[in-house]
Design a protein around this motif. Structure first.
Motif, PDB file in Angstrom:
ATOM      1  N   VAL A  38       0.518  -1.222   0.192  1.00 48.21           N
ATOM      2  CA  VAL A  38       0.225  -0.173  -0.254  1.00 48.21           C
ATOM      3  C   VAL A  38       0.913   1.100   0.539  1.00 48.21           C
ATOM      4  O   VAL A  38       1.988   1.249   0.896  1.00 48.21           O
ATOM      5  CB  VAL A  38      -0.664  -0.010   1.301  1.00 48.21           C
ATOM      6  N   GLN A  39       1.181   2.271  -0.762  1.00 48.03           N
ATOM      7  CA  GLN A  39       1.505   3.186  -1.093  1.00 48.03           C
ATOM      8  C   GLN A  39       0.962   4.687  -0.188  1.00 48.03           C
ATOM      9  O   GLN A  39       0.046   5.025   0.520  1.00 48.03           O
ATOM     10  CB  GLN A  39       1.370   4.630  -2.291  1.00 48.03           C
ATOM     11  N   ASP A  82       4.040  10.289   1.662  1.00 48.85           N
ATOM     12  CA  ASP A  82       5.067  10.001   1.174  1.00 48.85           C
ATOM     13  C   ASP A  82       4.671   9.208  -0.059  1.00 48.85           C
ATOM     14  O   ASP A  82       4.651   7.737  -0.071  1.00 48.85           O
ATOM     15  CB  ASP A  82       6.218   9.534   1.709  1.00 48.85           C
ATOM     16  N   ALA A  83       4.479   9.611  -1.398  1.00 45.49           N
ATOM     17  CA  ALA A  83       4.629   8.733  -2.792  1.00 45.49           C
ATOM     18  C   ALA A  83       5.823   7.620  -2.706  1.00 45.49           C
ATOM     19  O   ALA A  83       5.375   6.506  -3.173  1.00 45.49           O
ATOM     20  CB  ALA A  83       4.532   9.477  -3.960  1.00 45.49           C
ATOM     21  N   SER A  84       7.026   7.626  -2.301  1.00 40.94           N
ATOM     22  CA  SER A  84       8.088   6.625  -1.967  1.00 40.94           C
ATOM     23  C   SER A  84       7.643   5.758  -1.256  1.00 40.94           C
ATOM     24  O   SER A  84       9.219   4.802  -1.761  1.00 40.94           O
ATOM     25  CB  SER A  84       9.373   7.699  -2.588  1.00 40.94           C
ATOM     26  N   ILE A  95       8.267  -3.237   5.205  1.00 41.35           N
ATOM     27  CA  ILE A  95       8.338  -1.028   4.520  1.00 41.35           C
ATOM     28  C   ILE A  95       9.519  -1.547   3.611  1.00 41.35           C
ATOM     29  O   ILE A  95      10.925  -1.527   3.751  1.00 41.35           O
ATOM     30  CB  ILE A  95       8.888   0.213   6.097  1.00 41.35           C
ATOM     31  N   VAL A  96       9.030  -0.872   2.370  1.00 42.68           N
ATOM     32  CA  VAL A  96       9.825  -0.211   1.121  1.00 42.68           C
ATOM     33  C   VAL A  96      10.423   1.007   0.863  1.00 42.68           C
ATOM     34  O   VAL A  96       9.005   1.794   0.804  1.00 42.68           O
ATOM     35  CB  VAL A  96       9.094  -1.204  -0.268  1.00 42.68           C
ATOM     36  N   LEU A  97      11.375   1.673   1.089  1.00 42.83           N
ATOM     37  CA  LEU A  97      11.694   3.368   0.586  1.00 42.83           C
ATOM     38  C   LEU A  97      12.172   3.495  -1.256  1.00 42.83           C
ATOM     39  O   LEU A  97      13.452   2.789  -0.944  1.00 42.83           O
ATOM     40  CB  LEU A  97      12.352   3.621   1.175  1.00 42.83           C
ATOM     41  N   SER A 135       1.182   6.665  10.981  1.00 46.27           N
ATOM     42  CA  SER A 135      -0.318   5.784  10.845  1.00 46.27           C
ATOM     43  C   SER A 135       0.021   5.058   9.508  1.00 46.27           C
ATOM     44  O   SER A 135      -0.741   3.850   9.614  1.00 46.27           O
ATOM     45  CB  SER A 135      -1.210   6.908  10.516  1.00 46.27           C
ATOM     46  N   ASP A 136       0.321   5.654   8.539  1.00 44.19           N
ATOM     47  CA  ASP A 136       0.610   4.247   7.490  1.00 44.19           C
ATOM     48  C   ASP A 136       1.529   2.673   7.102  1.00 44.19           C
ATOM     49  O   ASP A 136       1.809   2.228   6.901  1.00 44.19           O
ATOM     50  CB  ASP A 136       1.654   5.824   6.884  1.00 44.19           C
TER      51      ASP A 136
END
Length: 402
Positions: A47-48, A52-54, A65-67, A292-293
């Motif tokens: 889920v994006q 933060d779009a990245s 978690i992927v950045l 929260s994300d």
């Protein structure tokens, strides 16, 4: 657009080729690549983040978690097996190179030890000193002197050197919050730099020469969100605009900071500090949404410290006074945060106001005192290799290049 030299069609010299695939190096290539990568992440259940779009998160008992930064990807989570499974899935779609535990990312060096996580930019700093011929300069104790910069003095015949130095220093502020105000000041003269501005930029390099191995420490501790906000009223001698500054701490770890000139002139010190409170509150709200994300909830309401009682009262009082009618409505949204009990304000004396280091020119003793209150430090062993770092027991950061 035009046809490439040597491949011009004589019958259609004004036609151009239509690209069926985005080529590396074109302006639209990063966007096209991100869309393709994002579609793959959606297939895996990620889920994006709305803030933060990245940032993408695979929620579950063991989240991943992927950045993403173009084709450099950071993968982290509480379970190393889940991270490895994601990397294996990603390798079935894209050619992926797993670089192991995070140690170097976009000029940021990462070291792990028993004390915690240490972030610094020593290699980048040494390269900058060498390129500017300042690697043999005499170190100094503060990044700026006591004299404010102005528009007097002769103009530089070639401003390229000045812009190169300032541009390099801007990137160093990612791990050096003690540079933010100094870099903010010298960046204001990029259009027409003068001799005194170049001297100020080189003084910053001299300060860096004496603190080459400095960086940020991240250690285990409390997970409360606190912030310090301040403003220097009418500090700019040209436009009489104020400079806002803030620090945001997660426990004892510094995670966000800023030194920025306000967009309009404040008519009082209360108004200047109130606007700074609004900027800091917006940053706290953004950080809160990031938490929260990733399904992390704060145990306590974030606290914002300010050294101006009038600004605190204005933020807490829902009544508009005659003296504040000229303040834009946008800045009054912090009242809604207070009423919703999403943010609390506390008074801190000016002597202990950490954000002072981001708002004004300071003496050597005052600068050293405030700097000592920040989680800045140096590596315990500067000869520690970047590769082969020990993985943390509870969390593993993976660096992936696709």
């Amino acid at each position: 657009m035009q046809q490439p030299p040597g491949f011009i069609d004589p019958s259609k010299p004004h036609h151009v080729c239509q690209l069926r695939k985005s080529l590396y190096g074109l302006k639209q290539a990063p966007r096209a690549w991100f869309v393709k990568l994002f579609q793959a992440l959606l297939q895996f259940g990620f889920v994006q983040s709305s803030s933060d779009a990245s940032l993408c998160v695979l929620k579950g008992p063991s989240p991943v978690i992927v950045l993403v930064y173009v084709d450099d990807i950071l993968v982290t989570g509480p379970s190393s097996s889940e991270c490895n499974q994601f990397i294996q899935k990603l390798s079935t779609i894209f050619p992926v190179k797993d670089l192991g535990p995070l140690h170097y990312f976009l000029g940021l060096e990462v070291h792990r030890s028993a004390e915690g996580l240490f972030l610094h930019q020593t290699k980048y700093l040494l390269d900058l000193l060498r390129k500017t011929n300042m690697d043999g300069a005499k170190p100094c104790c503060t990044p700026l002197g006591s004299t404010k910069l102005d528009h007097t003095g002769p103009l530089l015949s070639n401003p390229t050197e000045y812009r190169f130095i300032v541009g390099g220093q801007q990137y160093l502020t990612w791990t050096r919050p003690d540079l933010s105000f100094a870099v903010n000041q010298i960046c204001q003269f990029m259009h027409a730099p003068r001799k005194q501005h170049l001297q100020a930029a080189k003084r910053v390099l001299r300060y860096l020469k004496g603190t080459i191995s400095a960086g940020l420490w991240f250690k285990k501790g409390s997970l409360n969100l606190t912030a310090f906000s301040n403003a220097d009223w009418a500090g700019c001698t040209f436009h009489r605009r104020s400079t806002s500054g803030y620090y945001v701490f997660w426990g004892s770890n510094l995670i966000s900071w800023s030194a920025k000139k306000q967009s309009i002139v404040a008519r009082s010190s209360t108004e200047a500090k109130y606007r700074s409170l609004a900027h800091t509150a917006a940053e706290i709200t953004w950080i809160y949404k990031i938490f929260s994300d990733i399904d992390f909830s704060l145990s306590q309401v974030p606290t914002l410290w300010c050294d101006n009682i009038s600004a605190i009262s204005l933020a807490s009082n829902p009544v508009f006074h005659a003296q504040t009618k000229h303040i834009e409505i946008d800045y009054h949204y912090i009242r809604e945060l207070v009423l919703a009990k999403l943010l609390t304000f506390q008074f801190v004396c000016s002597q202990d106001q950490l954000a002072d280091i981001h708002t004004k020119f300071l003496s050597k003793s005052r600068f050293s005192y405030l700097k000592s209150k920040l989680p800045l430090g140096s590596m315990v062993d500067p000869k520690l290799s970047l590769r082969g770092c020990i993985k943390a027991d509870t969390e593993i950061d993976k660096q992936v290049v696709s």
